[in-house]
Design a protein around this motif. Structure first.
Motif, PDB file in Angstrom:
ATOM      1  N   GLN A 218      -3.590  -4.974 -24.277  1.00  0.00           N
ATOM      2  CA  GLN A 218      -4.439  -5.520 -25.324  1.00  0.00           C
ATOM      3  C   GLN A 218      -4.240  -4.740 -26.612  1.00  0.00           C
ATOM      4  OE1 GLN A 218      -8.428  -6.317 -24.103  1.00  0.00           O
ATOM      5  NE2 GLN A 218      -9.187  -6.669 -26.168  1.00  0.00           N
ATOM      6  N   GLN A 219      -4.059  -5.465 -27.714  1.00  0.00           N
ATOM      7  CA  GLN A 219      -3.844  -4.884 -29.028  1.00  0.00           C
ATOM      8  C   GLN A 219      -5.086  -5.061 -29.902  1.00  0.00           C
ATOM      9  OE1 GLN A 219      -1.050  -3.229 -29.640  1.00  0.00           O
ATOM     10  NE2 GLN A 219      -0.065  -3.808 -27.707  1.00  0.00           N
ATOM     11  N   PRO A 220      -5.282  -4.208 -30.921  1.00  0.00           N
ATOM     12  CA  PRO A 220      -6.440  -4.366 -31.811  1.00  0.00           C
ATOM     13  C   PRO A 220      -6.550  -5.765 -32.406  1.00  0.00           C
ATOM     14  CG  PRO A 220      -5.406  -2.249 -32.195  1.00  0.00           C
ATOM     15  CD  PRO A 220      -4.507  -2.996 -31.238  1.00  0.00           C
ATOM     16  N   GLY A 221      -5.416  -6.365 -32.738  1.00  0.00           N
ATOM     17  CA  GLY A 221      -5.449  -7.696 -33.327  1.00  0.00           C
ATOM     18  C   GLY A 221      -6.032  -8.756 -32.424  1.00  0.00           C
ATOM     19  N   ASP A 222      -6.071  -8.486 -31.125  1.00  0.00           N
ATOM     20  CA  ASP A 222      -6.633  -9.457 -30.184  1.00  0.00           C
ATOM     21  C   ASP A 222      -8.139  -9.623 -30.348  1.00  0.00           C
ATOM     22  OD1 ASP A 222      -4.161 -10.006 -28.930  1.00  0.00           O
ATOM     23  OD2 ASP A 222      -4.355  -8.217 -27.672  1.00  0.00           O
ATOM     24  N   LEU A 223      -8.789  -8.698 -31.057  1.00  0.00           N
ATOM     25  CA  LEU A 223     -10.242  -8.764 -31.239  1.00  0.00           C
ATOM     26  C   LEU A 223     -10.639  -9.443 -32.541  1.00  0.00           C
ATOM     27  CD1 LEU A 223     -11.903  -7.472 -28.957  1.00  0.00           C
ATOM     28  CD2 LEU A 223      -9.746  -6.254 -29.244  1.00  0.00           C
ATOM     29  N   ILE A 224      -9.667  -9.662 -33.424  1.00  0.00           N
ATOM     30  CA  ILE A 224      -9.978 -10.175 -34.761  1.00  0.00           C
ATOM     31  C   ILE A 224     -10.658 -11.541 -34.705  1.00  0.00           C
ATOM     32  CG2 ILE A 224      -8.958 -11.043 -36.903  1.00  0.00           C
ATOM     33  CD1 ILE A 224      -6.853  -8.833 -36.658  1.00  0.00           C
ATOM     34  N   GLY A 225     -10.119 -12.450 -33.915  1.00  0.00           N
ATOM     35  CA  GLY A 225     -10.654 -13.810 -33.878  1.00  0.00           C
ATOM     36  C   GLY A 225     -12.117 -13.859 -33.479  1.00  0.00           C
ATOM     37  N   ALA A 226     -12.480 -13.093 -32.457  1.00  0.00           N
ATOM     38  CA  ALA A 226     -13.871 -13.091 -31.988  1.00  0.00           C
ATOM     39  C   ALA A 226     -14.805 -12.533 -33.046  1.00  0.00           C
ATOM     40  CB  ALA A 226     -13.982 -12.277 -30.705  1.00  0.00           C
TER      41      ALA A 226
END
Length: 252
Positions: A218-226
């Motif tokens: 999991q990368q930090p960018g994976d949290l942006i959308g939420a």
């Protein structure tokens, strides 16, 4: 599609680096004016400068989220700079450097320190900025929790308990602030590859890979959308909820 946050003012705590900086840059990219808060004042200024270099508007602030006076000054500074606030992202958290120990061996002083930042901090920050959100007639609070609450990650009782408290606080604030049109939700990340997590263990870069439905780290960018979703008008009728973002690990 990225939510449109043009004209919105967003305050992000713990944004000197890591996930918080990722959020700050993403929110600016979506059109928001961003207040960057962190106990690391120099780091907060660096993040703010990165936003300005990219053409955005930002304010860097040194803030101790576990100190009431500091959070109240933060709210005053945001009002003075931007005239108000539309969303708070409670991201500041103690994580890096926490020793993994049986709960019987955790020093009570360390327990209190973790709770002070990870649980008292979101409460104090929400408390400080609620008058600004109420002035808007609406608002968003997004608390960053952790998927460790669902798994009961061992040898980390202080961290897991603090994030469990964040989820509980999210539900209480949602009930108390609903009449003001303010929504309060939480995002619970899985093990995310940030500077902080990479320092926790030797195999951090590969930890958890293959254990979830999605077979990658999991990368930090994976949290942006939420985070963007909960801070935008797209989630206007969602409140008191916790969204686990961990690549499907908790469901296996």
């Amino acid at each position: 599609m990225t939510p449109d946050l043009r004209g919105k003012v967003v305050l992000i705590t713990g944004a000197a680096g890591g996930l918080g900086r990722t959020f700050a840059l993403a929110f600016s990219g979506a059109g928001a004016q961003v207040a960057v808060a962190d106990v690391n004042g120099a780091g907060a200024q660096e993040t703010a400068e990165l936003i300005r270099q990219a053409g955005g508007q930002a304010l860097g602030l040194q803030v101790n989220v576990s100190d009431e006076a500091s959070t109240l000054e933060m709210a005053r500074a945001v009002r003075a700079e931007f005239g108000g606030l539309d969303a708070l992202i409670n991201n500041a958290s103690l994580y890096a450097g926490l020793e993994r120990l049986p709960f019987t061996e955790i020093d009570p002083a360390v327990w209190d320190w973790v709770m002070g930042v990870n649980l008292k901090g979101p409460w104090l920050c929400a408390r400080a900025v609620t008058p600004l959100l109420r002035e808007r007639g609406a608002g968003r609070i997004v608390n960053i929790a952790s998927a460790t609450v669902m798994s009961g990650s061992p040898l980390w009782a202080h961290y897991v308990a603090s994030k469990g408290g964040v989820i509980a606080l999210t539900r209480v604030l949602a009930r108390e602030l609903g009449d003001d049109g303010i929504t309060v939700n939480a995002v619970a990340p899985g093990f995310t590859l940030t500077e902080a997590s990479l320092g926790l263990m030797e195999d951090a870069a590969s930890y958890g890979v293959g254990r979830g439905a999605l077979k990658r780290a999991q990368q930090p960018g994976d949290l942006i959308g939420a985070a963007l979703f909960f801070a935008s008008d797209a989630s206007a009728f969602i409140t008191g909820q916790t969204l686990v973002v961990d690549g499907g690990r908790q469901f296996l």
